[in-house]
Design a protein around this motif. Structure first.
Motif, short mmCIF file in Angstrom:
data_model
loop_
_atom_site.label_atom_id
_atom_site.label_comp_id
_atom_site.label_asym_id
_atom_site.label_seq_id
_atom_site.Cartn_x
_atom_site.Cartn_y
_atom_site.Cartn_z
N GLN A 1 0.83 -1.20 0.00
CA GLN A 1 0.00 0.00 0.00
C GLN A 1 0.86 1.25 0.00
OE1 GLN A 1 -1.95 -1.29 3.45
NE2 GLN A 1 -3.51 -2.42 2.34
N LEU A 2 1.95 1.22 0.76
CA LEU A 2 2.85 2.38 0.78
C LEU A 2 3.43 2.61 -0.61
CD1 LEU A 2 4.93 2.01 4.05
CD2 LEU A 2 3.46 3.89 3.42
N VAL A 3 3.80 1.50 -1.25
CA VAL A 3 4.40 1.58 -2.58
C VAL A 3 3.43 2.29 -3.51
CG1 VAL A 3 5.07 0.18 -4.56
CG2 VAL A 3 5.80 -0.49 -2.28
N LYS A 4 2.13 1.95 -3.38
CA LYS A 4 1.13 2.51 -4.29
C LYS A 4 1.09 4.04 -4.19
CE LYS A 4 -3.74 1.84 -5.44
NZ LYS A 4 -4.40 3.10 -5.15
N LEU B 1 -13.29 8.27 13.02
CA LEU B 1 -12.14 9.18 12.89
C LEU B 1 -11.63 9.69 14.25
CD1 LEU B 1 -13.04 11.28 9.71
CD2 LEU B 1 -11.40 9.42 9.91
N GLN B 2 -12.40 9.45 15.31
CA GLN B 2 -11.88 9.80 16.65
C GLN B 2 -10.64 8.97 16.96
OE1 GLN B 2 -15.48 10.86 19.53
NE2 GLN B 2 -15.86 8.95 18.48
N ARG B 3 -10.50 7.81 16.24
CA ARG B 3 -9.34 6.93 16.47
C ARG B 3 -8.28 7.10 15.38
NH1 ARG B 3 -10.91 2.12 15.38
NH2 ARG B 3 -13.05 2.60 14.81
N THR B 4 -8.40 8.14 14.60
CA THR B 4 -7.44 8.35 13.50
C THR B 4 -6.03 8.54 14.07
OG1 THR B 4 -7.15 9.59 11.46
CG2 THR B 4 -7.79 10.86 13.36
N SER B 5 -5.02 8.32 13.24
CA SER B 5 -3.65 8.28 13.78
C SER B 5 -3.05 9.65 14.09
CB SER B 5 -2.72 7.54 12.80
OG SER B 5 -2.69 8.24 11.56
N TYR B 6 -3.58 10.72 13.49
CA TYR B 6 -2.97 12.03 13.74
C TYR B 6 -3.62 12.69 14.96
CZ TYR B 6 -0.86 16.57 12.96
OH TYR B 6 -0.14 17.72 13.13
N GLY B 7 -2.85 12.92 16.00
CA GLY B 7 -3.36 13.39 17.29
C GLY B 7 -4.32 14.58 17.21
N PRO B 8 -3.91 15.71 16.61
CA PRO B 8 -4.80 16.89 16.61
C PRO B 8 -6.13 16.63 15.88
CG PRO B 8 -2.55 17.55 16.12
CD PRO B 8 -2.55 16.04 16.13
N TYR B 9 -6.10 15.81 14.82
CA TYR B 9 -7.33 15.50 14.08
C TYR B 9 -8.24 14.63 14.95
CZ TYR B 9 -10.06 14.23 9.83
OH TYR B 9 -11.04 14.05 8.88
N SER B 10 -7.64 13.65 15.57
CA SER B 10 -8.42 12.73 16.40
C SER B 10 -9.08 13.48 17.57
CB SER B 10 -7.48 11.59 16.84
OG SER B 10 -7.60 11.31 18.17
N ARG B 11 -8.33 14.38 18.18
CA ARG B 11 -8.89 15.11 19.33
C ARG B 11 -10.00 16.09 18.89
NH1 ARG B 11 -3.44 14.36 20.86
NH2 ARG B 11 -2.73 16.33 19.98
N SER C 1 -4.85 5.64 2.70
CA SER C 1 -5.33 6.35 3.89
C SER C 1 -5.66 5.38 5.00
CB SER C 1 -6.56 7.19 3.55
OG SER C 1 -6.18 8.27 2.73
N MET C 2 -6.14 4.18 4.64
CA MET C 2 -6.44 3.20 5.68
C MET C 2 -5.15 2.59 6.23
SD MET C 2 -9.99 1.61 4.36
CE MET C 2 -10.12 0.43 5.68
N ALA C 3 -4.15 2.40 5.39
CA ALA C 3 -2.86 1.88 5.89
C ALA C 3 -2.28 2.85 6.91
CB ALA C 3 -1.90 1.69 4.73
N LYS D 1 -7.96 7.17 7.44
CA LYS D 1 -9.35 6.71 7.33
C LYS D 1 -9.41 5.36 8.03
CE LYS D 1 -11.76 6.82 3.25
NZ LYS D 1 -11.97 7.00 1.79
N MET D 2 -10.52 5.09 8.71
CA MET D 2 -10.61 3.83 9.46
C MET D 2 -11.49 2.80 8.76
SD MET D 2 -8.66 4.85 11.83
CE MET D 2 -8.68 3.54 13.04
N ASN D 3 -12.31 3.24 7.81
CA ASN D 3 -13.21 2.32 7.10
C ASN D 3 -13.26 2.72 5.64
OD1 ASN D 3 -14.58 3.01 9.92
ND2 ASN D 3 -15.04 0.90 9.43
N THR D 4 -13.71 1.79 4.80
CA THR D 4 -13.87 2.16 3.40
C THR D 4 -15.18 2.93 3.23
OG1 THR D 4 -15.18 0.27 2.64
CG2 THR D 4 -12.78 -0.05 2.76
#
Ligand code: FAQ
Length: 328
Positions: A4-7, A152-162, A224-226, A230-233
């Motif tokens: 996925q990163l490669v993509k 998205l409350q569980r998204t990986s970027y702290g400020p976005y999640s908060r 985005s999911m990797a 994004k947490m879901n499709t």
């Protein structure tokens, strides 16, 4: 994960740096990424795109409802709608602040919105024609927004999640106020019930489109999911939304405008018709019923506010100069 990163980054597995590997390991372990920490350029850009578009959606999203504040049927309804529209402005501000932590200024983001380089949610390019639309927007549009934003409350970027945690609390009030309007209308006179049905008929498919194109046409989902941006499709969330909303429509005594809607025992969810994707792509290209009006209103607000921004800058400069003199 590596495929996925490669993509997204155009890197072969061999080209991934030790930083890329370490970063992905942190994401996979559920760690939050904070503003000053190292991140791949693609991660930063994807966040700026998604958070920026989300912020723009909140701000542009004030327009279809703001249009009804002066025409709300009672003082109480006027107060509630006014509070909701103010909340949406607040959501936009939290999100612009979250985007700013990634090194982009609010002015830059707004310039991209005004020039059409950045998008906002397709839903806000549809008109709100009757008071029942205020019910349907709260019920369906805020309902779809919650379905998308709770994960998205569980998204990986702290400020976005908060930011999402606070936004979701308020969205849930918004959804209920919309449903309360629908209950009133659906249980009112035959004309009121017909208005509620008409609002559902017009806003159902545009609400389904809010989740984005079907998974096979979603260009960003895999990467985005990797990265847990994004947490879901898109299709997963759309299905959950339909499953949650159909019983609510039944309770109102209204009919979802889809002849193919049918409970599927095997999958434990409803089968339903896809929205008209040609219409969706046309709307996000700028050709929806209200795109020009919405963007025009935002550009006018920006231009009309120029004197105020200039006055604030002049005031700040004067204050700073006074402080320098006093310190000498
Ligand atoms: N509208 O590859 P994907 C609210 C674009 S908040 C316009 O699947 P992605 C509160 C997408 O940008 C509503 N464009 O994209 C409220 C991409 O184009 P690009 C906003 C859309 O990002 C309520 C292209 O299509 N919520 O309503 C839309 O992975 C009431 C390919 O799509 C958020 O922004 C669309 N619906 O997934 C306020 C939530 N869908 O950028 C007032 C955060 C897709 O390459 C009143 N965002 N596109 O040129 C997300 O979760 C995601 O960004 C998605 C799209 C799911 C929206």
């Amino acid at each position: 994960m590596y495929a996925q990163l490669v993509k997204s980054e155009g890197k072969s597995k061999a080209e991934l740096t030790p930083e890329d590997h370490a970063f992905q390991a942190r994401i996979d372990a559920g760690e939050k990424i904070e503003p000053k920490e190292w991140m791949p350029e693609g991660y930063r850009k994807t966040l700026i795109r998604q958070i920026g578009q989300h912020a723009h959606s909140e701000i542009v999203g004030q327009l279809p409802e703001g249009n009804w504040i002066t025409r709300a049927p009672t003082l109480e309804r006027k107060q509630i709608l006014l509070a909701k529209v103010q909340d949406e402005a607040g959501h936009g501000l939290y999100l612009y602040c979250a985007a700013e932590t990634l090194g982009v200024s609010r002015d830059e983001l707004l310039e991209k919105l005004h020039s059409g380089d950045m998008k906002y949610s397709s839903i806000f390019n549809y008109p709100t024609l009757t008071w029942a639309d205020m019910g349907a927007v709260g019920w369906l549009v805020d309902g779809a927004a919650i379905m998308n934003q709770v994960p998205l409350q569980r998204t990986s970027y702290g400020p976005y999640s908060r930011a999402m945690i606070r936004i979701c609390k308020e969205e849930s009030f918004h959804q209920r106020q919309g449903y309360a309007i629908m209950m009133k209308m659906a249980n009112g006179t035959p004309e009121q019930k017909q208005m509620a049905q008409d609002a559902l008929n017009r806003l159902w498919y545009p609400s389904l489109m809010m989740f984005g194109p079907s998974d096979k046409d979603s260009v960003h989902s895999v990467q985005s999911m990797a990265w847990k941006i994004k947490m879901n499709t898109n299709d997963e969330l759309r299905q959950k939304f339909v499953d949650q909303t159909v019983p609510q429509a039944e309770y109102l005594g209204l009919t979802v405008p889809d002849p193919n809607l049918k409970w599927n025992e095997e999958k434990g969810g409803y089968d339903f018709s896809e929205p008209d994707w040609d219409e969706f792509f046309n709307v996000i290209k700028g050709n929806g019923p209200c795109n020009k009006e919405r963007l025009g209103a935002r550009v006018k607000a920006w231009d009309d506010g120029a004197w105020y921004r200039e006055a604030m800058v002049a005031h700040a400069k004067k204050k700073a100069a006074r402080r320098t003199v006093a310190a000498e």
